[in-house]
Design an enzyme around this catalytic site. Structure first.
Site, PDB file in Angstrom:
ATOM      1  N   ARG A  56     -34.441  -1.344  10.183  1.00  0.00           N
ATOM      2  CA  ARG A  56     -35.298  -0.249  10.199  1.00  0.00           C
ATOM      3  C   ARG A  56     -34.703   0.820  10.457  1.00  0.00           C
ATOM      4  O   ARG A  56     -35.464   1.609  10.625  1.00  0.00           O
ATOM      5  CB  ARG A  56     -36.965  -0.364  10.723  1.00  0.00           C
ATOM      6  CG  ARG A  56     -37.462  -1.799  10.034  1.00  0.00           C
ATOM      7  CD  ARG A  56     -38.018  -2.226   8.644  1.00  0.00           C
ATOM      8  NE  ARG A  56     -39.391  -2.929   8.376  1.00  0.00           N
ATOM      9  CZ  ARG A  56     -38.866  -4.566   8.022  1.00  0.00           C
ATOM     10  NH1 ARG A  56     -37.520  -4.296   8.041  1.00  0.00           N
ATOM     11  NH2 ARG A  56     -39.494  -4.814   8.137  1.00  0.00           N
ATOM     12  N   SER A  65     -45.819  -2.564   9.006  1.00  0.00           N
ATOM     13  CA  SER A  65     -46.024  -3.277  10.736  1.00  0.00           C
ATOM     14  C   SER A  65     -46.127  -1.473  10.668  1.00  0.00           C
ATOM     15  O   SER A  65     -44.837  -0.240  10.553  1.00  0.00           O
ATOM     16  CB  SER A  65     -44.703  -3.301  10.278  1.00  0.00           C
ATOM     17  OG  SER A  65     -44.541  -5.049   9.873  1.00  0.00           O
ATOM     18  N   GLU A 107     -42.253   2.445  13.692  1.00  0.00           N
ATOM     19  CA  GLU A 107     -41.703   2.832  12.251  1.00  0.00           C
ATOM     20  C   GLU A 107     -42.131   4.161  11.497  1.00  0.00           C
ATOM     21  O   GLU A 107     -41.320   4.362  10.978  1.00  0.00           O
ATOM     22  CB  GLU A 107     -42.271   1.392  12.401  1.00  0.00           C
ATOM     23  CG  GLU A 107     -40.952   0.934  10.635  1.00  0.00           C
ATOM     24  CD  GLU A 107     -41.331  -0.262   9.537  1.00  0.00           C
ATOM     25  OE1 GLU A 107     -42.285  -0.125   8.702  1.00  0.00           O
ATOM     26  OE2 GLU A 107     -41.498  -1.381  10.437  1.00  0.00           O
TER      27      GLU A 107
END
Ligand code: EPU
Length: 348
Positions: A168, A241, A336
Site C-alpha cells: 500500500r 480499508s 490508508e
C-alpha cells in the site's frame, strides 16, 4: 482573473468522493487530455491556488471544502501493444475506471489483474497505493507509468523498479502532489498462473474446476467474495480499508500470539503483518454506528458514512479506534486513505 473554458466555481464534490462527504471545490475542471491538464494547472499557478488532482476519490477523506482548484483526471483510453505470443501490454489512460479495465483484460483472456476486480477508483490512482487483494498487487504486472512531474513541469516515464512499491505504498504516495499519473502500462499474459492462494478465493471453486479456470471466472469469484464482505460505496459510502494491516517486528508478533492465540497474522522472516480488522473487531467496534458514521458490520476495517457524516466525524471515529487498538494491543494503526485537510495553506 481570466477563467479558462470549462473551469467552474463552487462545485460540489459529494459525488466525487466515495465517502460521500459533502464538500465543495472553489474551482473545478476536468482534465480530458495532457494539454488540458497543463492548462488547468497553469491557471492554478497563475492565481496562486492550491491544486488537487482527483481520480475516483475512493481513497480520500475531505476534512473541509477545498479552497483551490480540483482537477479531475479524465484521460481515458485502452489499447493493446506488443501483442506477442501469449503476452501483451495493456495501456490504460489514467482516468479509466479500474474495475472495467480488469473485466476488459480478463474477458480478452489475459491474466494478471483479475484478483483486483471491484477495487473502486481509477487506473491512474492504482499505483499510488499499489492496490492489492487476494495475493496480487498492482506492482506484479506494472511495467511503467507516464507522469507529469510537477516539480519540473515535464512528462516522464517511470519504470516499475523506480516506483519504490511496497505494501500500500509507492513513491507517488510518499511525495503527494508531485506526480500526476496519466497513463499506465501493464504486462499481461494468457498463460500466467492464476493466483488462488487466498482461502476465501480457492474455497470458491471445486478442486476439479481449477485447471480449466479462465481469468474471467476468477474475476467473477473475486467480485462475489468482495460483495459478501465489503459494502458497495453507492449504497454505503466508504473508502475501502480505512487502515493498513500493521507490520510489526517478529518478536512483537510472537509475544502477541502467545497472549492471544487466536490472533491471525502473516509472519515473514523478520516482520509479521497483523490483521487490522481482527484487532478492531476484538475492541468491539465492528457494527458500531452513531447517527452519522460507523464501522461496517461485516468487515471491521471499513468505516461508513451512514448519513451526512463530515470528514471530522470520520476522522474522530478513526482516532477512537486507533486509541483502543493501541491501548489493548500496543499496536499502532496507520490510515490508508489520504486526508485533504481543511483550510489549506498556500503551497500545500
Ligand atoms: N477479520 C476479523 N474481523 C473482521 C474482518 C476480518 O476478525 O471484521 C479477520 C479475518 O477473519 C481474517 C483477517 O481478519 O483472519 C483478515 O481479513 P480479510 O482476509 O478479510 O482481509 P483484510 O486483511 O482485512 C485485506 C485488504 C483488502 C483486500 C483483502 C483481500 C488491507 C488494508 N486490506 O483486508 O483491501 O480486499 O485483504 O485481499 O490490506 C482495501 O485496501 O480497500 C481493501 C479492501
Amino acid at each position: 482573473m481570466k477563467l479558462p473554458a470549462n473551469i467552474r466555481e463552487n462545485v460540489s464534490l459529494q459525488a466525487m468522493n466515495s465517502l460521500g462527504i459533502d464538500v465543495s471545490a472553489r474551482w473545478y475542471g476536468e482534465a480530458t487530455s495532457g494539454n488540458r491538464l497543463i492548462s488547468l494547472l497553469d491557471f492554478a499557478d497563475e492565481e496562486g491556488l492550491e491544486t488537487l488532482v482527483l481520480g475516483g476519490g475512493s481513497n480520500l477523506v475531505f476534512a473541509g471544502d477545498f479552497p483551490g482548484l480540483v482537477a479531475r483526471l479524465a484521460i481515458t483510453g485502452r489499447r493493446w501493444e506488443q501483442v506477442e505470443g501469449d503476452s501483451a501490454i495493456l495501456v490504460l489512460g489514467g482516468g479509466e475506471n479500474w474495475h472495467e479495465a480488469v473485466l476488459y483484460a480478463a474477458s480478452a483472456g489475459y491474466r494478471g489483474i483479475e484478483n483486483l476486480a471491484l477495487i473502486p477508483g481509477t487506473a491512474g490512482a492504482a499505483p499510488v497505493q499499489n492496490i492489492g487483494a487476494y495475493g496480487v498487487e498492482l506492482k506484479d504486472t506494472l511495467v511503467s507509468v507516464t507522469v507529469l512531474d510537477r516539480n519540473t513541469g515535464s512528462w516522464r516515464v517511470i519504470h516499475c523498479e523506480e516506483c519504490d512499491f511496497a505494501y500500500r505504498d509507492s513513491v507517488f504516495k510518499r511525495q503527494p502532489g508531485r506526480y500526476v499519473i496519466t497513463e499506465l502500462r501493464l504486462h499481461l499474459s494468457r498463460s500466467a498462473p492464476l493466483t488462488l492462494v487466498y482461502a476465501d478465493l480457492a474455497g470458491y471453486f471445486d478442486e476439479q474446476e481449477i485447471p480449466a479456470l479462465t481469468p474471467l471466472d476468477v474475476a467473477q469469484a473475486v467480485m462475489a467474495v468482495r460483495r459478501r464482505k465489503l459494502p458497495d460505496p453507492q449504497q454505503m459510502p466508504n473508502a475501502g480499508s480505512f487502515f493498513k494491516n500493521p507490520v510489526v517486528p517478529l518478536a512483537d508478533w510472537e509475544n502477541l500470539k502467545a497472549e492471544h492465540p487466536d490472533m491471525p497474522g502473516y509472519p515473514g522472516p523478520v516482520t509479521a503483518k497483523l490483521a487490522a480488522a481482527w484487532l478492531i473487531d476484538q475492541c468491539g467496534w465492528k457494527g458500531f454506528r452513531n447517527a452519522r458514521v460507523g464501522v461496517h458490520n461485516r468487515q471491521a476495517l471499513v468505516l461508513i458514512n451512514h448519513s451526512g457524516g463530515t470528514g471530522a466525524d470520520v476522522l474522530s471515529l478513526a482516532e477512537r479506534i486507533r486509541r483502543d487498538v493501541q491501548a489493548r494491543f500496543g499496536v499502532t494503526l496507520d490510515m490508508e486513505p489520504g486526508v485533504i485537510p481543511a483550510g489549506l495553506t498556500p503551497g500545500y
